[in-house]
Design a protein around this motif. Sequence first.
Motif, PDB file in Angstrom:
ATOM      1  N   CYS A  10      -3.914   3.118 -10.196  1.00 26.16           N
ATOM      2  CA  CYS A  10      -5.514   3.375  -9.942  1.00 26.16           C
ATOM      3  C   CYS A  10      -5.772   4.764  -9.552  1.00 26.16           C
ATOM      4  O   CYS A  10      -6.962   5.025  -9.496  1.00 26.16           O
ATOM      5  CB  CYS A  10      -6.053   2.652  -8.647  1.00 26.16           C
ATOM      6  SG  CYS A  10      -5.669   3.023  -6.939  1.00 26.16           S
ATOM      7  N   ASN A  33      -5.823   2.865  -1.594  1.00 32.26           N
ATOM      8  CA  ASN A  33      -6.938   1.523  -1.882  1.00 32.26           C
ATOM      9  C   ASN A  33      -6.085   0.325  -1.763  1.00 32.26           C
ATOM     10  O   ASN A  33      -6.461  -0.792  -2.014  1.00 32.26           O
ATOM     11  CB  ASN A  33      -7.280   1.671  -3.381  1.00 32.26           C
ATOM     12  CG  ASN A  33      -7.976   3.082  -3.611  1.00 32.26           C
ATOM     13  OD1 ASN A  33      -8.933   3.275  -2.840  1.00 32.26           O
ATOM     14  ND2 ASN A  33      -7.810   3.563  -4.632  1.00 32.26           N
ATOM     15  N   THR A  51      -8.739  -2.231  -3.342  1.00 31.05           N
ATOM     16  CA  THR A  51      -8.549  -2.664  -5.005  1.00 31.05           C
ATOM     17  C   THR A  51      -7.441  -2.260  -5.485  1.00 31.05           C
ATOM     18  O   THR A  51      -7.365  -2.549  -6.811  1.00 31.05           O
ATOM     19  CB  THR A  51      -9.859  -1.632  -5.398  1.00 31.05           C
ATOM     20  OG1 THR A  51      -9.347  -0.232  -5.086  1.00 31.05           O
ATOM     21  CG2 THR A  51     -11.232  -2.056  -5.011  1.00 31.05           C
TER      22      THR A  51
END
Length: 121
Positions: A10, A33, A51
């Motif tokens: 990410c 995250n 996430t």
Amino acid sequence: MSILGKCPYCSGSVHSRKMTAQGKGIKLYSCENANKEYDESDAYVFTADSTCTFRVYSNTLLRFNKRSFGILEMKKLLQEGQIIVRLHGGKGSSEYFKYVIPDKEYGLSILWDEEVEEKSA
Ligand SMILES: [Zn+2]
């Protein structure tokens, strides 16, 4: 807390932090995250605002007799996408080298089928 590099999944920052597991000090390398917490039933789960799932514990290769996956190894892994680690079969057997890559779910993945020529770990 120091930043080791970018998460391969990410692009978040990967941090290192110290923690204790079963009475032993270990390190956790975790994407910013991908945070975990204990829920009401005491299960260790990802927080609602997580996430990403990329987390690596420094003792993750312990069952292959590699005591600690170090900060420098983690930095190199994030930079180069793959590194060579030295593993050991246990008492009476010899050490061997394998490539390790990041794994979104398990943190690290060993490439068992790939032979390592250069023993520079
Ligand atoms: Zn991430």
